[in-house]
Write a protein that holds these residues in place. Structure first.
Motif, PDB file in Angstrom:
ATOM      1  N   GLN A  27       0.852  -1.279  -0.084  1.00 12.80           N
ATOM      2  CA  GLN A  27       0.106   0.147  -0.048  1.00 12.80           C
ATOM      3  C   GLN A  27       0.891   1.082  -0.094  1.00 12.80           C
ATOM      4  O   GLN A  27       0.552   2.157  -0.757  1.00 12.80           O
ATOM      5  CB  GLN A  27      -0.938   0.041   1.133  1.00 12.80           C
ATOM      6  N   ALA A  28       2.264   1.313   0.667  1.00 13.01           N
ATOM      7  CA  ALA A  28       2.950   2.326   0.934  1.00 13.01           C
ATOM      8  C   ALA A  28       3.499   2.721  -0.466  1.00 13.01           C
ATOM      9  O   ALA A  28       4.053   3.739  -0.764  1.00 13.01           O
ATOM     10  CB  ALA A  28       3.859   2.141   1.851  1.00 13.01           C
ATOM     11  N   CYS A  29       3.568   1.701  -1.515  1.00  7.51           N
ATOM     12  CA  CYS A  29       4.267   1.704  -2.603  1.00  7.51           C
ATOM     13  C   CYS A  29       3.328   2.444  -3.812  1.00  7.51           C
ATOM     14  O   CYS A  29       4.082   3.087  -4.659  1.00  7.51           O
ATOM     15  CB  CYS A  29       4.555   0.564  -3.189  1.00  7.51           C
ATOM     16  N   VAL A  35       2.058   7.978   3.204  1.00  5.10           N
ATOM     17  CA  VAL A  35       2.877   6.873   3.957  1.00  5.10           C
ATOM     18  C   VAL A  35       2.585   7.259   5.315  1.00  5.10           C
ATOM     19  O   VAL A  35       2.344   6.630   6.192  1.00  5.10           O
ATOM     20  CB  VAL A  35       4.351   6.814   3.649  1.00  5.10           C
ATOM     21  N   LEU A  38      -1.031   6.359   6.216  1.00  6.10           N
ATOM     22  CA  LEU A  38      -1.241   4.996   6.498  1.00  6.10           C
ATOM     23  C   LEU A  38      -0.609   4.413   7.830  1.00  6.10           C
ATOM     24  O   LEU A  38      -1.183   3.595   8.344  1.00  6.10           O
ATOM     25  CB  LEU A  38      -0.373   4.154   5.283  1.00  6.10           C
ATOM     26  N   ALA A  39       0.508   4.889   8.263  1.00  4.80           N
ATOM     27  CA  ALA A  39       0.984   4.694   9.513  1.00  4.80           C
ATOM     28  C   ALA A  39       0.352   5.093  10.467  1.00  4.80           C
ATOM     29  O   ALA A  39      -0.042   4.290  11.613  1.00  4.80           O
ATOM     30  CB  ALA A  39       2.506   5.222   9.552  1.00  4.80           C
ATOM     31  N   THR A  46       6.270   6.071  11.002  1.00  4.95           N
ATOM     32  CA  THR A  46       6.178   6.259   9.502  1.00  4.95           C
ATOM     33  C   THR A  46       7.446   5.625   8.955  1.00  4.95           C
ATOM     34  O   THR A  46       7.648   5.014   8.062  1.00  4.95           O
ATOM     35  CB  THR A  46       6.285   7.909   9.309  1.00  4.95           C
ATOM     36  N   LEU A  49       7.217   2.042   8.430  1.00  4.59           N
ATOM     37  CA  LEU A  49       6.461   1.880   7.115  1.00  4.59           C
ATOM     38  C   LEU A  49       7.534   2.042   5.997  1.00  4.59           C
ATOM     39  O   LEU A  49       7.644   1.295   5.106  1.00  4.59           O
ATOM     40  CB  LEU A  49       5.401   2.724   6.934  1.00  4.59           C
ATOM     41  N   PHE A  50       8.357   3.064   6.162  1.00  7.81           N
ATOM     42  CA  PHE A  50       9.189   3.051   4.941  1.00  7.81           C
ATOM     43  C   PHE A  50      10.172   2.037   4.911  1.00  7.81           C
ATOM     44  O   PHE A  50      10.711   1.572   4.006  1.00  7.81           O
ATOM     45  CB  PHE A  50      10.082   4.534   5.006  1.00  7.81           C
ATOM     46  N   ARG A  53       8.614  -0.962   3.229  1.00  4.26           N
ATOM     47  CA  ARG A  53       8.575  -0.580   1.791  1.00  4.26           C
ATOM     48  C   ARG A  53      10.007  -0.970   1.141  1.00  4.26           C
ATOM     49  O   ARG A  53      10.118  -1.430   0.132  1.00  4.26           O
ATOM     50  CB  ARG A  53       8.096   0.692   1.482  1.00  4.26           C
TER      51      ARG A  53
END
Length: 119
Positions: A27-29, A35, A38-39, A46, A49-50, A53
């Protein structure tokens, strides 16, 4: 006093399931997804999540890539002018990339090549 002691305890890191990491990383892509939002929706940092990814893009969150196929070639015939054990080759193929090492490389060179293959 009990409340202060509880606040000072370090929060344990959570081990998230691989499927969860992969889903959020995918989803983060998506360029239309924030992002940070989403986090926030999932109560995550965050930066985490990076990181997921980056791991997804490097193939580290793919459960099917845990083992790589290995093919053994037949014993090569002796080459003229080369002593026993002097001839050999190593081929490593990852996706579209292919690394070939022929002859007898010194251990330091081989270690550098293998380190370069790590994501």
């Amino acid at each position: 006093m009990v409340g202060e002691a509880e606040q000072k305890k370090r929060r344990r890191s959570t081990n998230y399931p691989l499927a969860f990491k992969r889903q959020l990383a995918q989803q983060a892509c998506d360029e239309s997804v924030s992002v940070a939002q989403l986090a926030l929706q999932h109560g995550l940092n965050t930066n985490m999540l990076f990181r997921w990814r980056r791991q997804l893009r490097a193939g580290l969150l793919d459960t099917t890539a845990q083992f790589l196929p290995v093919a053994l070639a037949a014993e090569p015939k002796a080459l003229p002018g080369v002593g026993a054990g002097g001839a050999g080759s190593i081929e490593i193929q990852l996706g579209q990339a292919k690394v070939c090492i022929r002859g007898a490389p010194d251990p330091a060179t081989l270690a550098l090549v293998l380190q370069g293959l790590r994501p």
